[in-house]
Design an enzyme around this catalytic site. Structure first.
Site, mmCIF file in Angstrom:
data_model
loop_
_atom_site.group_PDB
_atom_site.id
_atom_site.type_symbol
_atom_site.label_atom_id
_atom_site.label_comp_id
_atom_site.label_asym_id
_atom_site.label_seq_id
_atom_site.Cartn_x
_atom_site.Cartn_y
_atom_site.Cartn_z
ATOM 1 N N ASP A 169 44.838 34.597 39.890
ATOM 2 C CA ASP A 169 44.460 35.642 38.946
ATOM 3 C C ASP A 169 44.544 37.006 39.625
ATOM 4 O O ASP A 169 44.217 37.143 40.798
ATOM 5 C CB ASP A 169 43.027 35.362 38.464
ATOM 6 C CG ASP A 169 42.348 36.574 37.881
ATOM 7 O OD1 ASP A 169 42.988 37.304 37.113
ATOM 8 O OD2 ASP A 169 41.169 36.795 38.207
ATOM 9 N N HIS A 177 30.136 42.104 37.024
ATOM 10 C CA HIS A 177 30.873 43.307 36.637
ATOM 11 C C HIS A 177 29.852 44.412 36.405
ATOM 12 O O HIS A 177 29.826 45.073 35.374
ATOM 13 C CB HIS A 177 31.736 43.043 35.392
ATOM 14 C CG HIS A 177 33.154 43.477 35.575
ATOM 15 N ND1 HIS A 177 33.877 44.140 34.637
ATOM 16 C CD2 HIS A 177 34.000 43.349 36.641
ATOM 17 C CE1 HIS A 177 35.095 44.392 35.082
ATOM 18 N NE2 HIS A 177 35.182 43.917 36.301
ATOM 19 N N HIS A 182 33.471 44.209 48.043
ATOM 20 C CA HIS A 182 33.709 43.387 46.865
ATOM 21 C C HIS A 182 34.760 42.314 47.130
ATOM 22 O O HIS A 182 34.681 41.211 46.592
ATOM 23 C CB HIS A 182 34.154 44.283 45.708
ATOM 24 C CG HIS A 182 34.175 43.616 44.379
ATOM 25 N ND1 HIS A 182 33.021 43.306 43.687
ATOM 26 C CD2 HIS A 182 35.195 43.176 43.599
ATOM 27 C CE1 HIS A 182 33.330 42.728 42.553
ATOM 28 N NE2 HIS A 182 34.643 42.625 42.467
ATOM 29 N N ASP A 220 39.737 33.258 35.998
ATOM 30 C CA ASP A 220 39.440 32.457 37.186
ATOM 31 C C ASP A 220 39.460 30.968 36.857
ATOM 32 O O ASP A 220 39.865 30.141 37.674
ATOM 33 C CB ASP A 220 38.063 32.832 37.753
ATOM 34 C CG ASP A 220 38.092 34.102 38.575
ATOM 35 O OD1 ASP A 220 39.171 34.468 39.067
ATOM 36 O OD2 ASP A 220 37.033 34.725 38.734
ATOM 37 N N GLY A 240 31.099 31.309 43.673
ATOM 38 C CA GLY A 240 30.118 32.376 43.543
ATOM 39 C C GLY A 240 30.692 33.747 43.807
ATOM 40 O O GLY A 240 31.900 33.941 43.951
#
Length: 720
Positions: A266, A93, A47, A115, A525
């Site tokens: 973030d 998510h 991830h 973001d 992306g």
């Protein structure tokens, strides 16, 4: 607290393969501490590290004169003229939303909004692409209701219009739903904020909400398949607070005006770990953190928990020390935490202190820039077999089957739970093509769309990847927008399986070819892999989010509806491609044949033709799922009038050939349009008329009121 012993089971529980752990030992020359193991696990999981996909992502076109910032930052940035820029991105998510639908979806929205405003942009639009299991599956209804409520609950409270998206159902998502969240914001092109740290000895500042134990290990969980231990993973799902996020946005944007921000990031996946490492890596600096200074909302939190917590509504920044007082005053005003928790250092180290003890001391570059990268074995998806004969059917019965399916019925049940009018700049509501938001105080507007047809991608990843981009392009063209750029959310199964990796590679190649031909570079992306449960993967779902620009909404916008008596004109060529079509799936329960071929030259040519001749028709839609019959019905139904189509075959009504549009125009406009099409070498033909109160397809007929009722009620009847 005494450190846990590092065992083979503990290593495996952190998602690290034996060879990866051996590499860790080689890098640091000793056994890691428990905290260090957690940090490596967070940074080296799929991830965060993109270790299976980086090789192929580098092949995607990411530059162009309109691109201010491509992939690698919190979001992509494109120029829209007049010193303004759009900042946008899409992220998944998926795993959290399957485990805990409301909070999983809500925090997905919160993360993508951060973001955007982390880069200095005020969010102006959101979308979401949702994929669920078959409606009859016992978990589907709960997931749909929870996810939709979570998306609406967070976005509505935060105050951003939700202007579009898509919802699909398929048995392949029974054990792993997809929740892809998109956000876009408006910024001054010369006031974009980036994440690369700079300067040695600069304060590292924690901003926002306090840290708790929610979400610990979330990124690692999102990089693994599901099995029968899924309920045990519930604590790895974060809990969101949209009102805190709203304050965080206002405070962050106000802070940026003070000049105090050197860099900002973030805190998303892997929380404090990932944000600190990425800032240091991009700036070629090390970072030292003192966790005693981290604001917490739970007692006795360990270094491991603080470093891996994914508590929401948090940011990390490198501060200009001369402006500390001004910066702190902003966050005090908004009742948010502001704490100096560390500093940048010249050495390539990531040092974590807690309770006057060193809990981690690692080479920072090894965690990010030099993390593992794999060239996974892959096999090309074999050519699809020939399409078995498709019987001729009653055309209205075929249409009725489509509009009664939750896949193609109106999604008003979903959109009505989202606020699309907040901020008062939404020009076009969800559910009728691309969403459009006016750029306040200017004649400009920006259009947004999200598209993919997963069954195409499974049958033919290359053509399916092309088609996802081409459909996004057509959706923007159909509202009069000039396509600018794209973001992708690449959802696939286990990349360690060569068949799955082959789907990924094929789709990337198709996407790359299409964004090049259509001048829509990928500027941001997300890759979401391991979307499998008990070894069964999802359909390959490379979602494409795209934006387009209308320079002057008064002259560029195509937003009308057909009027009684208008002709229906098809732009593009119909060959009657039924392979992998909606009709095949919904009427015949079949998924065979090849995906439709996408002629990118034709896509570009036909799109240019639509934009150049927009004054010659009042309404326009692209043709995709369901072909001509479904597109024409949706146009007529939205206008509240009937539809009479010329006699045609099942393949002509429901074929899904690409590069096609349907426009509505008067007789005089139609004459001029045909002349223009002939001169441009673009296929154009009259296929029917918008008139009366019935839907007549050849010799088959039904009242529009009856079909409209089916279309408007079927989705809610399935999921509510």
């Amino acid at each position: 607290m005494q450190e846990l012993a590092i065992t083979e089971d503990l290593i495996a529980a952190h998602g690290l393969k034996p060879d990866e752990y051996a590499r860790i030992l080689e890098i640091i020359g000793r056994e890691p501490t428990f905290t260090e193991l957690g940090i490596f696990s967070a940074m080296w999981n799929e991830h965060c590290s993109y270790k299976s996909s980086k090789k192929w992502l580098r092949t995607l076109p990411t530059t162009g004169p309109q691109v201010i910032c491509g992939p690698g930052e919190n979001a992509g940035v494109v120029d829209i003229g007049d010193g303004q820029a759009i900042v946008f991105k899409m992220e998944s998510h998926n795993h959290p939303s399957y485990i805990e639908p409301y909070q999983g979806a809500a925090t997905g929205v919160g993360g993508i909004l951060r973001d955007v405003f982390t880069m200095g942009a005020r969010p102006i639009a959101a979308m979401n692409s949702l994929s669920f299991g078959e409606p009859s599956h016992p978990k589907t209804r709960q997931l749909v209701n929870g996810v939709v409520a979570g998306v609406g609950g967070y976005g509505n409270c935060f105050g951003v219009p939700n202007v579009g998206g898509e919802v699909r159902f398929h048995a392949a998502y029974n054990g792993n739903c997809l929740v892809n969240a998109f956000a876009a914001g408006l910024a001054d092109a010369d006031k974009i904020f980036y994440s690369a740290a700079s300067g040695v000895g600069m304060p590292v500042v924690y901003l926002g909400a306090k840290t708790g134990r929610d979400g610990v290990g979330g990124a690692t969980m999102a990089s693994a398949e599901f099995d029968d231990t899924i309920e045990e993973k519930r604590p790895t799902v974060q809990v969101g607070d949209p009102f805190t996020e709203k304050r965080l946005m206002e405070a962050t944007l106000e802070l940026m005006k003070t000049g105090a921000v050197i860099s900002i990031q973030d805190m998303g996946a892997a929380g404090l770990t990932c944000s600190a490492v990425e800032m240091g890596d991009k700036g070629n600096l090390g970072v030292r953190l003192n966790l005693d200074d981290v604001p917490v909302r739970e007692t006795h939190m360990t270094a491991y928990e603080m470093m891996l917590s994914e508590s929401q509504e948090r940011m990390l920044m490198v501060l200009n020390p001369a402006l500390e007082a001004e910066a702190k005053a902003v966050f005090d005003k908004w009742d948010l935490d502001f704490a100096i928790v560390g500093e940048t250092i010249a050495e390539d180290r990531f040092i974590i202190m807690h309770g006057n003890q060193v809990k981690a001391d690692l080479p920072l570059k090894a965690l990010s820039g030099t993390a593992p990268e794999y060239d996974r074995p892959w096999v090309e998806t074999p050519p699809a077999g020939d399409l078995a004969p498709v019987p001729e059917i009653d055309a209205v019965d075929g249409l009725r089957a489509l509009i009664s399916s939750p896949n193609y019925a109106a999604k008003n049940w979903v959109f009505e739970q989202y606020d699309h009018m907040v901020m008062a700049d939404t020009v076009r509501a969800p559910g009728v093509g691309a969403g459009i938001v006016r750029i306040h105080g200017t004649p400009k507007a920006v259009a947004f769309t999200s598209d993919v047809t997963p069954r195409y991608v499974k049958a033919n990843p290359f053509e399916g990847g092309k088609q996802a981009v081409a459909e996004a392009y057509r959706n923007l063209i159909a509202v009069g927008a000039r396509p600018l750029a794209t973001t992708d959310n690449l959802n696939f199964g286990n990349p360690e399986k060569p068949v799955i990796m082959g789907q990924f590679v094929g789709a990337i190649k198709g996407i790359g070819q299409a964004v090049t031909a259509l001048d829509m570079p990928i500027v941001s992306g997300n890759v979401s892999l391991y979307n499998e449960t008990d070894g069964t993967g999802i359909l390959p779902t490379p979602t494409i989010g795209a934006i387009g620009l209308l320079d002057n909404i008064d002259t560029d916008l195509i937003s009308g509806l057909p009027k009684n008596g208008d002709l229906a004109i098809m732009i593009g060529e119909t060959l009657g491609h039924l392979g992998q079509s909606a009709l095949l799936a919904e009427v015949f329960n079949r998924e065979d044949g090849d995906a439709p071929h996408v002629d990118l030259d034709a896509e570009r040519k036909h799109g240019d033709f639509i934009l150049a001749n927009r004054t010659l028709f009042s309404a326009c839609t692209d043709l995709s799922d369901g072909g001509l019959a479904l597109a024409a019905f949706e146009m007529a139904e939205a206008a509240g009038i009937g539809l009479h189509m010329e006699p045609a075959t099942t393949a002509q009504y429901f074929g899904e050939d690409q590069a096609r549009y349907l426009v509505a125009c008067t007789f005089d406009q139609a004459e001029a349009l045909m002349v223009a099409a002939s001169a441009a070498g673009v296929p154009a033909s009259t296929v029917g008329r918008f008139t009366g109160h019935t839907v007549k397809l050849g010799t088959s007929e039904a009242p529009m009121a009856e079909l409209s009722q089916i279309f408007r009620s079927s989705f809610a009847a399935t999921v509510a």
